[in-house]
Design an enzyme around this catalytic site. Structure first.
Site, short mmCIF file in Angstrom:
data_model
loop_
_atom_site.label_atom_id
_atom_site.label_comp_id
_atom_site.label_asym_id
_atom_site.label_seq_id
_atom_site.Cartn_x
_atom_site.Cartn_y
_atom_site.Cartn_z
N ASP A 87 0.84 -1.20 0.00
CA ASP A 87 0.00 0.00 0.00
C ASP A 87 0.88 1.25 0.00
O ASP A 87 2.02 1.22 0.47
CB ASP A 87 -0.94 0.01 1.20
CG ASP A 87 -0.20 -0.01 2.53
OD1 ASP A 87 0.69 -0.87 2.70
OD2 ASP A 87 -0.52 0.81 3.41
N GLU A 150 -0.01 -0.89 5.84
CA GLU A 150 1.07 -0.34 6.66
C GLU A 150 0.96 1.16 6.83
O GLU A 150 1.32 1.70 7.88
CB GLU A 150 2.43 -0.70 6.03
CG GLU A 150 3.63 -0.47 6.92
CD GLU A 150 4.24 0.92 6.78
OE1 GLU A 150 5.16 1.23 7.55
OE2 GLU A 150 3.79 1.68 5.89
#
Length: 463
Positions: A87, A150
């Site tokens: 991400d 994250e």
């Protein structure tokens, strides 16, 4: 064994696959979430593409409900973990090229995620591929653990370790070289400024205020909407401020409302002083205007408690230690709506020897705001004499001929989710850090060099 030569043999494939990986827009978008894709279609596409590449190369792969996945090679009871994430933070504005074009210019690949963390993830993948293709004997399993959340709440690794075993030790290619063995504690908190009715007739009414996208980014834009008979005077003052300073912004009256916009400079929240907080700048300007009582209270709290202070001194929470340095504080999001009050999203990085309870107590005892959410990720520290640290030092010093000093950071990497984990690259000493900024990039030479380091590190840890 010359690890760099092995990387050069795969150079063109590595660059190609890195570009293709970066072209996937993997900003979390929960509006497109669904079964098997909890963080949206883009993040899921990035995860599945990497797992499919791993399967194509003959690795064992597993997808854990779209929250995370892993790519594994080797045999044995112990696991060496390599923790990565796919991400990325929103790209923001002002890029020279499309943030998801992965354009190559001057020996660099430009894209959101190039350095944080999709470029290094591909370097780690190719490092494992080199170990596999060379048929090097391993006594442990090597597992690339791939997260998808994250940059937000780490729900991915929380889900992963509910179902999978903890590696014996490992590293995250998501920070700086040489070796980061200490990471500050991280607090995400929301501070609520309740609505209180106006006591006087307002001359200008703050209808709304918004700034920031993520708590772990310094906001680079802020917008305020103002109504009332004095809005023309506010407009004139704003234009004067822009004309007499270097501040960037714009203003206009649209449909009877005054729209003010100010622009700052985004950066990672681990060091807010590297950026310019647009939300605080706009509050500083509004503090000088004749706003309604409720709006005035919102901007007053922001300026009184956070203007010019990224160390928490005004809140009496500032502290530091020799291992990890000073506490840092970032006001990542600012929201206000007439009749509803305001909310500040705060990101704090506190030293490894500090106690988060002191910070929580300070928030709860403050009279200016109420404490909403309070999430605390405890500090992480691996001792200098741990075998993991010693092995990575040997690899770094052997390949580069430079001392592998141990350092600490305010950033939080997946290394802290391991019982014994450190961050290992990809940013080399002296290189500018473009993570979370416009025109984020990775040097192709550094991508190759990192891959060589990761390949030897995987082999040394798992042989």
């Amino acid at each position: 064994m010359n690890w760099e030569v092995e990387v050069i043999r795969k150079k063109e494939d590595l660059i190609r696959d890195t570009q293709e990986f970066l072209r996937i827009n993997s900003v979390m978008d929960e509006t497109t979430a669904g079964p098997g894709k909890p963080f949206g279609e883009g993040v899921n596409a990035s995860l599945t593409s990497l797992l499919e590449l791993g399967e194509k190369e003959g690795f064992t792969t597993k997808n854990l409900d779209g929250f995370a996945g892993h790519i594994e090679w080797g045999e044995g009871d112990d696991i060496i973990g390599v923790l990565c994430h796919v991400d990325v933070v929103p790209p923001g504005d002002g890029w020279t090229s499309d943030p998801f074009s992965a354009e190559i210019r001057n020996g660099r690949i430009y894209a959101r995620g190039a350095i944080d963390d999709k470029g290094p993830t591909m370097a780690a993948f190719y490092a494992l591929k080199i170990v596999k293709d060379m048929n090097l004997p391993l006594s442990k399993r090597v597992r690339m653990i791939i997260g998808t959340d994250e940059e937000s709440d780490w729900r991915c690794v929380e889900h992963y370790f509910k179902h999978e075993e903890m590696p014996t030790m490992g590293f995250a290619p998501d920070a700086d070289f040489p070796i980061i063995n200490a990471e500050k504690g991280i607090i995400d908190a929301s501070l609520l400024i309740p609505h209180r009715p106006n006591q006087t007739e307002p001359k200008a009414v703050l209808v709304s205020f918004q700034s920031g996208l993520r708590l772990n980014m310094v906001p680079d834009a802020a917008e305020a909407v103002i109504e009332g008979p004095k809005k023309e005077e506010v407009l004139s003052s704003f234009k004067d401020m822009l004309r007499t300073t270097d501040q960037k912004g714009e203003a206009a009256i649209e449909n009877g409302q005054l729209i003010l916009r100010i622009y700052g400079l985004s950066c990672h929240a681990m060091e807010p002083n590297n950026g310019i907080n647009a939300g605080i700048l706009l509050c500083e300007f509004l503090q000088q205007t004749e706003l309604d009582d409720a709006g005035k209270r919102f901007v007053q709290v922001v300026t009184d408690k956070f203007s010019g202070d990224t160390r928490g001194k005004k809140l009496d929470i500032d502290c530091e230690d020799e291992i990890s340095g000073e506490l840092t504080l970032n006001v990542g999001t600012l929201r206000y709506k007439e009749g509803q009050g305001g909310e500040l999203g705060i990101n704090i990085r506190y030293p490894v020897t500090a106690e988060s309870k002191v910070i929580r107590d300070a928030f709860e005892s403050a009279s200016e705001f109420e404490l909403g959410e309070f999430k605390d990720s405890k500090p992480h520290h691996v001792s200098a004499d741990h075998p993991l640290v010693k092995t990575l030092q040997k690899v770094y010093e052997g390949q580069l001929g430079k001392k592998a000093d141990l350092i600490s950071i305010g950033g939080g990497t997946y290394a802290r989710s391991l019982k014994a984990g450190v961050a290992f690259g990809p940013l080399f000493p002296g290189r500018p850090d473009s993570a979370h900024q416009k025109d984020e990039y990775i040097e192709i030479d550094d991508l190759l060099r990192s891959t060589a380091l990761y390949a030897q590190a995987i082999y040394e840890l798992a042989k």
